[in-house]
Design an enzyme around this catalytic site. Structure first.
Site, PDB file in Angstrom:
ATOM      1  N   TYR A 227      59.703  26.154  42.635  1.00 39.26           N
ATOM      2  CA  TYR A 227      58.440  25.686  42.414  1.00 39.26           C
ATOM      3  C   TYR A 227      57.350  25.691  43.702  1.00 39.26           C
ATOM      4  O   TYR A 227      57.840  25.123  44.856  1.00 39.26           O
ATOM      5  CB  TYR A 227      58.208  24.397  41.676  1.00 39.26           C
ATOM      6  CG  TYR A 227      59.169  24.233  40.534  1.00 39.26           C
ATOM      7  CD1 TYR A 227      58.612  24.822  39.400  1.00 39.26           C
ATOM      8  CD2 TYR A 227      60.316  23.692  40.488  1.00 39.26           C
ATOM      9  CE1 TYR A 227      59.479  24.387  38.086  1.00 39.26           C
ATOM     10  CE2 TYR A 227      61.109  23.551  39.161  1.00 39.26           C
ATOM     11  CZ  TYR A 227      60.629  23.904  38.402  1.00 39.26           C
ATOM     12  OH  TYR A 227      61.390  23.708  37.057  1.00 39.26           O
TER      13      TYR A 227
ATOM     14  N   ASP B  44      55.169  23.129  32.075  1.00 36.60           N
ATOM     15  CA  ASP B  44      54.037  22.322  31.476  1.00 36.60           C
ATOM     16  C   ASP B  44      52.873  23.431  31.235  1.00 36.60           C
ATOM     17  O   ASP B  44      52.607  24.296  31.752  1.00 36.60           O
ATOM     18  CB  ASP B  44      53.318  21.419  32.240  1.00 36.60           C
ATOM     19  CG  ASP B  44      54.397  19.930  32.487  1.00 36.60           C
ATOM     20  OD1 ASP B  44      54.973  19.759  31.759  1.00 36.60           O
ATOM     21  OD2 ASP B  44      54.016  19.551  33.665  1.00 36.60           O
TER      22      ASP B  44
ATOM     23  N   ARG C 273      55.499  16.834  39.199  1.00 36.99           N
ATOM     24  CA  ARG C 273      54.342  15.772  38.765  1.00 36.99           C
ATOM     25  C   ARG C 273      54.678  14.546  39.541  1.00 36.99           C
ATOM     26  O   ARG C 273      53.978  13.844  40.238  1.00 36.99           O
ATOM     27  CB  ARG C 273      53.885  15.702  37.336  1.00 36.99           C
ATOM     28  CG  ARG C 273      53.103  16.832  37.091  1.00 36.99           C
ATOM     29  CD  ARG C 273      52.793  16.629  35.367  1.00 36.99           C
ATOM     30  NE  ARG C 273      53.928  16.603  34.715  1.00 36.99           N
ATOM     31  CZ  ARG C 273      54.159  15.807  33.606  1.00 36.99           C
ATOM     32  NH1 ARG C 273      53.283  15.131  33.353  1.00 36.99           N
ATOM     33  NH2 ARG C 273      55.011  16.034  32.658  1.00 36.99           N
TER      34      ARG C 273
ATOM     35  N   ASP D 108      48.943  15.145  36.876  1.00 42.08           N
ATOM     36  CA  ASP D 108      48.428  16.267  37.252  1.00 42.08           C
ATOM     37  C   ASP D 108      46.819  16.353  36.946  1.00 42.08           C
ATOM     38  O   ASP D 108      46.408  15.365  36.784  1.00 42.08           O
ATOM     39  CB  ASP D 108      49.089  17.293  36.455  1.00 42.08           C
ATOM     40  CG  ASP D 108      48.908  17.143  34.875  1.00 42.08           C
ATOM     41  OD1 ASP D 108      48.025  16.377  34.526  1.00 42.08           O
ATOM     42  OD2 ASP D 108      49.776  17.966  34.321  1.00 42.08           O
TER      43      ASP D 108
END
Length: 301
Positions: free
Chosen positions: A75, A47, A181, A89
């Site tokens: 992540y 993203d 997310r 987000d």
């Protein structure tokens, strides 16, 4: 007559440490320009908010993209408790609030339900297609698309820091198709509050790690120079997590023509995906069967 591609016929991988604010497509376009390459693609979208490892394949290496895309990725992300956003987000609008804040013990108790094989509903602002249209396009038009839950393998999910009552930092290793997310959103709901991602970084992607990466500043400074060429990783780097099977010269010739070719060793199980090499160079990827590789992708020598 086919149109000839502009640029250099160059193959390999350039691993970029993507900065926040850029799309993955913008990074690929920059790499293609910086190396004057004919063909480029990336192995797993990040993203615009996210930073970290974005592996860009060039030329023949684009044939190995699926094997990196399918690999595990790691992540590190920060969740803001007490607020839900329409994008899940920090770039979205706040759509709900809660005064509840989970303790470290409550968070730890909730995490096991998010490990292993889980079902995950993608964010409404995502690239998932619904009747041929992207979910984010429908969401921008004010619609609330119904997205089906999809399976996701979560290898690990750990709480690594809790800087204050409003925030928690996690590390997650997961398979293809996962939305960090959505984890933040669902974890907030499981804890009786809301949650959204405020920071996200990909630490590694399949065989590619931070130590392999070039920064955005370096990419710009070294653009269209031999020094940038020297930062390329070989095509074979994208196959590092598959078994390598060496082949004979005759086997290599057969494989390059799309035919099954004999391999000299059998580090792969019958029916497993593997790659064949000749004199250290990748020849083909395919399925191993009884001393032969049956190719599905062939590389130009």
């Amino acid at each position: 007559m086919a149109r000839r591609r502009k640029g250099r016929d160059i193959s390999g991988w350039l691993v970029v440490d993507k900065p926040a604010g850029l799309t993955s497509t913008a990074v690929v376009n920059k790499v293609r320009w910086a190396l004057q390459a004919q063909k480029a693609g990336h192995a797993g979208t990040l993203d615009p908010l996210a930073t970290g490892i974005l592996a860009v394949a060039l030329g023949e290496a684009t044939k190995t993209v699926p094997y990196v895309t399918d690999a595990l990725k790691c992540y590190r992300f920060t969740v803001r408790w007490g607020e839900a956003t329409n994008t899940d987000d920090a770039e979205g609008e706040v759509i709900a609030r809660s005064d509840e804040r989970p303790t470290a013990e409550e968070i730890e108790a909730a995490l096991p339900a998010f490990r292993g094989e889980i079902m995950q509903v993608p964010p409404q602002f995502s690239a998932v297609k619904i009747d041929g249209e992207r979910a984010y396009a429908l969401a921008r038009e004010g619609e609330s698309p119904e997205l089906a839950a999809r399976p996701l393998w979560v290898e690990s999910l750990e709480l690594v820091d809790q800087p204050d009552a409003d925030h928690a930092v996690f590390e997650m290793v997961c398979g293809k198709g996962g939305y960090v997310r959505a984890v933040a959103r669902d974890l907030g709901e499981a804890l009786g509050t809301h949650g959204h991602v405020t920071a996200l970084r990909r630490l590694w992607s399949g065989p590619f790690e931070e130590e392999d990466a070039i920064s955005w500043e370096e990419l710009e400074a070294l653009a269209q120079s031999p020094e940038l060429d020297a930062r390329l990783l070989p095509l074979e780097a994208g196959l590092a997590e598959l078994p390598e099977l060496r082949c004979t010269a005759e086997g290599a010739a057969r494989l390059r023509n799309g035919n099954p070719g004999m391999v000299l060793n059998a580090d792969a199980e019958y029916g497993e995906t593997a790659w064949a090499s000749w004199q250290g160079r990748a020849v083909a990827v395919g399925t191993y069967r009884a001393g032969e590789l049956h190719p599905t992708r062939v590389f130009r020598g």
